[in-house]
Design a protein around this motif. Structure first.
Motif, PDB file in Angstrom:
ATOM      1  N   GLY A  17       0.896  -1.376   0.110  1.00 28.94           N
ATOM      2  CA  GLY A  17      -0.136  -0.073   0.133  1.00 28.94           C
ATOM      3  C   GLY A  17       0.915   1.198   0.005  1.00 28.94           C
ATOM      4  O   GLY A  17       0.393   2.399  -0.096  1.00 28.94           O
ATOM      5  N   ARG A  18       1.970   1.023   0.056  1.00 22.33           N
ATOM      6  CA  ARG A  18       2.853   2.399  -0.006  1.00 22.33           C
ATOM      7  C   ARG A  18       2.934   3.334  -1.202  1.00 22.33           C
ATOM      8  O   ARG A  18       2.803   4.411  -0.999  1.00 22.33           O
ATOM      9  CB  ARG A  18       4.509   1.987   0.269  1.00 22.33           C
ATOM     10  N   GLU A  19       3.066   2.359  -2.147  1.00 22.89           N
ATOM     11  CA  GLU A  19       2.999   3.306  -3.458  1.00 22.89           C
ATOM     12  C   GLU A  19       1.507   4.091  -3.710  1.00 22.89           C
ATOM     13  O   GLU A  19       1.489   5.036  -4.187  1.00 22.89           O
ATOM     14  CB  GLU A  19       3.133   2.244  -4.597  1.00 22.89           C
ATOM     15  N   GLU A  20       0.514   3.468  -3.323  1.00 21.96           N
ATOM     16  CA  GLU A  20      -0.772   3.843  -3.511  1.00 21.96           C
ATOM     17  C   GLU A  20      -0.688   5.091  -2.441  1.00 21.96           C
ATOM     18  O   GLU A  20      -1.435   6.220  -2.935  1.00 21.96           O
ATOM     19  CB  GLU A  20      -2.017   2.791  -3.045  1.00 21.96           C
ATOM     20  N   ARG A  21      -0.317   4.743  -1.509  1.00 24.20           N
ATOM     21  CA  ARG A  21      -0.343   5.869  -0.357  1.00 24.20           C
ATOM     22  C   ARG A  21       0.381   7.257  -0.851  1.00 24.20           C
ATOM     23  O   ARG A  21      -0.050   8.388  -0.947  1.00 24.20           O
ATOM     24  CB  ARG A  21       0.189   5.742   1.029  1.00 24.20           C
ATOM     25  N   ILE A  22       1.528   6.911  -1.562  1.00 24.90           N
ATOM     26  CA  ILE A  22       2.197   8.049  -2.154  1.00 24.90           C
ATOM     27  C   ILE A  22       1.499   8.709  -3.287  1.00 24.90           C
ATOM     28  O   ILE A  22       1.480   9.822  -3.384  1.00 24.90           O
ATOM     29  CB  ILE A  22       3.717   7.488  -2.698  1.00 24.90           C
ATOM     30  N   ASP A  23       0.809   7.972  -4.044  1.00 26.34           N
ATOM     31  CA  ASP A  23       0.087   8.531  -5.028  1.00 26.34           C
ATOM     32  C   ASP A  23      -1.111   9.479  -4.597  1.00 26.34           C
ATOM     33  O   ASP A  23      -1.143  10.507  -4.777  1.00 26.34           O
ATOM     34  CB  ASP A  23      -0.792   7.430  -5.955  1.00 26.34           C
ATOM     35  N   GLU A  24      -1.713   8.848  -3.527  1.00 25.41           N
ATOM     36  CA  GLU A  24      -2.714   9.682  -2.995  1.00 25.41           C
ATOM     37  C   GLU A  24      -2.177  10.861  -2.332  1.00 25.41           C
ATOM     38  O   GLU A  24      -2.752  12.069  -2.761  1.00 25.41           O
ATOM     39  CB  GLU A  24      -3.317   8.940  -1.579  1.00 25.41           C
ATOM     40  N   MET A  25      -1.140  11.049  -1.766  1.00 22.73           N
ATOM     41  CA  MET A  25      -0.396  12.373  -1.170  1.00 22.73           C
ATOM     42  C   MET A  25      -0.015  13.297  -2.460  1.00 22.73           C
ATOM     43  O   MET A  25      -0.276  14.307  -2.411  1.00 22.73           O
ATOM     44  CB  MET A  25       0.848  12.081  -0.419  1.00 22.73           C
ATOM     45  N   LEU A  26       0.382  12.563  -3.396  1.00 24.28           N
ATOM     46  CA  LEU A  26       0.830  13.474  -4.650  1.00 24.28           C
ATOM     47  C   LEU A  26      -0.331  14.224  -5.285  1.00 24.28           C
ATOM     48  O   LEU A  26      -0.374  15.219  -5.872  1.00 24.28           O
ATOM     49  CB  LEU A  26       1.590  12.606  -5.655  1.00 24.28           C
ATOM     50  N   ARG A  27      -1.436  13.417  -5.212  1.00 28.32           N
ATOM     51  CA  ARG A  27      -2.822  14.080  -5.762  1.00 28.32           C
ATOM     52  C   ARG A  27      -2.972  15.224  -4.847  1.00 28.32           C
ATOM     53  O   ARG A  27      -3.458  16.210  -5.159  1.00 28.32           O
ATOM     54  CB  ARG A  27      -3.935  12.934  -5.815  1.00 28.32           C
ATOM     55  N   LEU A  28      -3.208  14.905  -3.382  1.00 25.71           N
ATOM     56  CA  LEU A  28      -3.664  15.610  -2.461  1.00 25.71           C
ATOM     57  C   LEU A  28      -3.059  17.207  -2.569  1.00 25.71           C
ATOM     58  O   LEU A  28      -3.383  18.396  -2.605  1.00 25.71           O
ATOM     59  CB  LEU A  28      -3.378  15.275  -1.074  1.00 25.71           C
ATOM     60  N   VAL A  29      -1.739  17.080  -2.870  1.00 22.67           N
ATOM     61  CA  VAL A  29      -0.910  18.289  -3.147  1.00 22.67           C
ATOM     62  C   VAL A  29      -0.563  18.680  -4.383  1.00 22.67           C
ATOM     63  O   VAL A  29       0.042  19.868  -4.738  1.00 22.67           O
ATOM     64  CB  VAL A  29       0.537  18.255  -2.361  1.00 22.67           C
ATOM     65  N   GLY A  30      -1.355  18.270  -5.460  1.00 23.40           N
ATOM     66  CA  GLY A  30      -1.097  18.460  -6.979  1.00 23.40           C
ATOM     67  C   GLY A  30       0.082  18.353  -7.463  1.00 23.40           C
ATOM     68  O   GLY A  30       0.402  19.114  -8.199  1.00 23.40           O
ATOM     69  N   LEU A  31       0.908  17.492  -7.197  1.00 19.06           N
ATOM     70  CA  LEU A  31       2.168  17.149  -7.817  1.00 19.06           C
ATOM     71  C   LEU A  31       2.419  16.006  -8.488  1.00 19.06           C
ATOM     72  O   LEU A  31       3.362  15.583  -8.893  1.00 19.06           O
ATOM     73  CB  LEU A  31       3.346  17.333  -6.690  1.00 19.06           C
ATOM     74  N   VAL A  32       1.257  15.326  -8.902  1.00 16.67           N
ATOM     75  CA  VAL A  32       1.276  14.179  -9.941  1.00 16.67           C
ATOM     76  C   VAL A  32       1.982  14.313 -11.204  1.00 16.67           C
ATOM     77  O   VAL A  32       2.851  13.694 -11.358  1.00 16.67           O
ATOM     78  CB  VAL A  32      -0.214  13.519 -10.120  1.00 16.67           C
ATOM     79  N   GLU A  33       1.850  15.456 -11.687  1.00 18.74           N
ATOM     80  CA  GLU A  33       2.615  15.622 -12.956  1.00 18.74           C
ATOM     81  C   GLU A  33       3.949  16.077 -12.779  1.00 18.74           C
ATOM     82  O   GLU A  33       4.792  15.499 -13.679  1.00 18.74           O
ATOM     83  CB  GLU A  33       1.945  16.660 -13.736  1.00 18.74           C
ATOM     84  N   ILE A  77       4.264  19.193   2.838  1.00 19.35           N
ATOM     85  CA  ILE A  77       3.214  18.736   3.481  1.00 19.35           C
ATOM     86  C   ILE A  77       2.790  17.440   3.239  1.00 19.35           C
ATOM     87  O   ILE A  77       2.233  16.545   4.093  1.00 19.35           O
ATOM     88  CB  ILE A  77       2.093  19.568   2.958  1.00 19.35           C
ATOM     89  N   ALA A  78       3.030  16.925   1.974  1.00 16.99           N
ATOM     90  CA  ALA A  78       2.581  15.587   1.588  1.00 16.99           C
ATOM     91  C   ALA A  78       3.558  14.586   2.485  1.00 16.99           C
ATOM     92  O   ALA A  78       3.041  13.617   2.968  1.00 16.99           O
ATOM     93  CB  ALA A  78       2.968  15.353   0.305  1.00 16.99           C
ATOM     94  N   ARG A  79       4.781  15.150   2.476  1.00 21.36           N
ATOM     95  CA  ARG A  79       5.594  14.252   3.295  1.00 21.36           C
ATOM     96  C   ARG A  79       5.425  13.970   4.827  1.00 21.36           C
ATOM     97  O   ARG A  79       5.323  13.033   5.437  1.00 21.36           O
ATOM     98  CB  ARG A  79       7.008  14.879   3.538  1.00 21.36           C
ATOM     99  N   GLY A  80       4.851  15.167   5.435  1.00 23.25           N
ATOM    100  CA  GLY A  80       4.553  15.312   6.875  1.00 23.25           C
ATOM    101  C   GLY A  80       3.548  14.490   7.118  1.00 23.25           C
ATOM    102  O   GLY A  80       3.149  13.823   8.023  1.00 23.25           O
ATOM    103  N   ILE A  81       2.407  14.330   5.960  1.00 21.60           N
ATOM    104  CA  ILE A  81       1.084  13.526   6.193  1.00 21.60           C
ATOM    105  C   ILE A  81       1.353  12.018   6.036  1.00 21.60           C
ATOM    106  O   ILE A  81       0.643  11.370   6.466  1.00 21.60           O
ATOM    107  CB  ILE A  81       0.100  14.005   5.553  1.00 21.60           C
ATOM    108  N   LEU A  82       2.416  11.847   5.036  1.00 15.32           N
ATOM    109  CA  LEU A  82       2.371  10.489   4.134  1.00 15.32           C
ATOM    110  C   LEU A  82       2.149   9.162   5.203  1.00 15.32           C
ATOM    111  O   LEU A  82       1.420   8.226   5.090  1.00 15.32           O
ATOM    112  CB  LEU A  82       3.688  10.250   3.738  1.00 15.32           C
ATOM    113  N   HIS A  83       3.060   9.249   6.309  1.00 19.43           N
ATOM    114  CA  HIS A  83       3.093   8.252   7.288  1.00 19.43           C
ATOM    115  C   HIS A  83       1.868   7.991   8.323  1.00 19.43           C
ATOM    116  O   HIS A  83       1.919   7.202   9.313  1.00 19.43           O
ATOM    117  CB  HIS A  83       4.233   7.892   7.972  1.00 19.43           C
TER     118      HIS A  83
END
Ligand SMILES: Nc1ncnc2c1ncn2[C@@H]1O[C@H](COP(=O)(O)OP(=O)(O)OP(=O)(O)O)[C@@H](O)[C@H]1O
Ligand SMILES: [Mg+2]
Lengths: 248, 327
Positions: free
Chosen positions: B113-129, B148-154
């Protein structure tokens, strides 16, 4: 598990970053080559040491030098990491500080070994080293590098600003290099320097390196290895402590 | 309902040489609470947070975070928290995604689930692209978003955000606050943040503490602090302000009066109810403008100085008052 994963994460970052900073890699290989070619070649044309050309004689010393400088620079780099706030992220992570230290130490050693490997290949191409020497030189360089990266990290973690950098150069790196027998045989040294030479960890690294190349060592390979291992253990303990008390 | 404290701070102090950056703070933050630390530059907010996450050793006092002592059980504390630092601190030479992966490793997140969580965070902060660009190529705001994504990730139990929204555009700010705000309910997270945008504190914090010169000088719910301040402000424009002022002085709901050349500024308790009374009694009023009290007024009252970059310049009236005072 958590501990090793922490070490691994810190190590991995260092190695990835190493390959991305090409300038650093290139200069780390070019500088020692200049030493060999200019210093060894220039002076060596007229001098024979221990029955071989001077250039051949100093090549192990130059390899040791690149280990010394590369390792200590790497360790001191932590001052900038701290200044740039990058280190905070690692220090606030749930990884024991000693694991951060180990990861950094292994990362630095890996970087240095890659440089040494490249340097050795060039040495072989120039006829200054044999393939056999390569096999012995790498672990010798690893041991020396582990000591010296640790030392760099200890100093770096206790320095609050890069201002002291030049002091470290003149009071640690150059003396360690010049009093190690990297450039000349130790037999002809004046008495009052002998003590300093014996206290210098680098002396044993150079001695071991020369054994790797020529099969002869002043103190013998086992004594060298034992001394270096002891120094490494002491430095690693001290380094973990230094990281423990490091604040940002 | 008995609320459990997530953070307990007792007489916490930090000195840098002679300077007391944090000076004997006592504070409790409860589980699931969103708590704001406010204060002028140099008040000691960052220093306090650094001590709470084990990056600085307190000079005196104690702090307990998630049930662990910040000095003696630093590792356990660090396991329980996520931090977004005021200064950008991501790894320049790694890409955005690599930064998050490194973080996941450092926090021992299971690979499942790690990669999915990373995807989720990237989407949250709009950095997917831009996830594969090196961080050194990011703009200032993008960096902040990554942190911010980092702080929340785990999924930390306690989240420290030191000026998380500085440099973010309004849309991003709103979007990210929407998410952070949902964390207490969704995951039971406790959030401690600092900000100089007081409307952020007013809007999102359950409670705020105002710190100045290392001491907590006010604490409470934003609405309580504002109402304790005693009312809203009315700006009255008139030809003969002195006359109006003397009438106003006799009214008991008037808290304070400032007189300008052709206007009067009054602080009125319970403005909605008392305004009509006021208007009845007054003659010669040309116009009147009301400004409800905000946390900004509270802040200025306690700290004595606004925070320049964020305090509104003031409306027309405030500018007139100020220019006349200056004369
Ligand atoms: N490492 C340090 N060495 C010396 N003084 C420091 C250090 N860190 C902070 N200070 C001082 O401590 C005080 C509090 O600083 P701190 O960073 O906690 O303020 P802050 O409330 O976070 O301010 P800002 O709103 O500007 O971020 C300041 O006077 C600052 O100069
Ligand atoms: Mg701050």
């Amino acid at each position: 598990m958590g501990y090793l994963q922490g070490v691994w994460a810190v190590w991995l970052r260092e190695v990835i970053v190493f390959f991305r900073e090409r300038e650093r890699v290139i200069s780390a290989i070019v500088t020692p080559l200049l030493w060999v070619l200019a210093f060894g070649g220039g002076l060596g044309a007229s001098v024979q040491v221990q029955g071989m050309s001077y250039q051949r004689f100093i090549f192990p010393g130059i390899v040791s030098m690149s280990v010394l400088f590369g390792s200590i620079f790497y360790g001191l780099y932590i001052i900038w990491d701290r200044k740039l706030d990058f280190l905070k992220l690692v220090l606030v992570a749930p990884v024991p500080r000693s694991a951060v230290f180990l990861g950094k130490m292994l990362g630095g050693t890996t970087d240095v070994l890659i440089q040494v490997g490249a340097l050795m290949l060039i040495g072989i191409a120039l006829g200054l080293a044999s393939p056999e020497a390569f096999i012995y030189a790498i672990p010798s360089a690893a041991l020396l590098s582990m000591c010296m990266v640790s030392l760099g990290l200890i100093i770096g973690s206790r320095m609050s600003s890069p201002d002291g950098f030049n002091l470290v150069m003149s009071f640690v790196m150059w003396p360690m290099f010049l009093l190690s027998g990297a450039l000349f045989p130790l037999d002809n040294l004046p008495h009052y320097l002998e003590f300093a030479v014996l206290l210098n960890p680098m002396t044993y690294g150079v001695d071991l390196m020369r054994f790797a190349f020529f099969g002869i060592a002043r103190f013998g390979p086992f004594a060298d290895i034992a001394v270096l291992l002891g120094i490494f253990l002491a430095f690693a303990a001290l380094g973990s402590k230094s990281f423990e008390r490091m604040q940002v | 309902m008995e609320r459990k404290p997530a953070i307990v701070i007792r007489k916490l102090s930090k000195s840098f040489g002679k300077l007391r950056a944090v000076d004997g703070i006592n504070l409790e933050v409860y589980e699931g609470e969103i708590f704001a630390l406010l204060g002028p530059n140099g008040a000691g907010k960052t220093t306090t947070i650094s001590m709470l996450c084990g990056l600085l050793r307190p000079t005196k006092g104690q702090a307990n975070v998630a049930g662990f002592d910040v000095e003696k059980e630093s590792l356990m504390v660090r396991k329980s928290i996520g931090v977004v630092f005021q200064q950008p601190s991501s790894d320049d030479l790694l890409s955005g995604r690599e930064n998050l992966k490194m973080h996941a490793l450092l926090y021992g997140m299971p690979s499942e689930g790690r990669e999915e969580r990373i995807d989720e965070m990237l989407r949250l902060v709009g950095l997917v692209e831009r996830q594969h660009s090196r961080v050194k190529e990011y703009s200032g705001g993008m960096r902040k978003r990554l942190e911010i994504a980092r702080g929340i990730l785990h999924r930390p139990k306690i989240l420290f955000l030191d000026e998380p929204t500085v440099g973010l555009d309004p849309q991003t700010r709103q979007h990210i606050w929407g998410y952070i705000r949902s964390l207490p309910e969704k995951e039971g997270t406790t959030v401690v943040f600092t900000t100089h945008y007081l409307e952020e504190a007013e809007q999102f914090a359950d409670r705020v503490a105002i710190i100045d010169r290392g001491k907590i000088i006010a604490i409470g719910k934003p609405s309580e602090l504002v109402s304790k301040l005693g009312g809203d402000t009315a700006f009255i424009k008139a030809k003969q302000p002195q006359k109006i002022a003397s009438k106003l002085r006799s009214m008991k709901f008037v808290r304070s009066i400032k007189v300008g050349r052709n206007c009067v500024q009054v602080r009125v308790g319970d403005c909605a109810k008392n305004l009509p009374k006021m208007l009845q009694a007054l003659e010669g009023v040309e116009s009147i403008e009301l400004r409800p009290a905000t946390l900004n007024d509270v802040f200025i009252k306690y700290t004595g100085r606004g925070i320049r970059e964020d305090s509104p310049e003031g409306g027309y009236w405030e500018r007139i008052m100020n220019s006349e005072k200056g004369r």
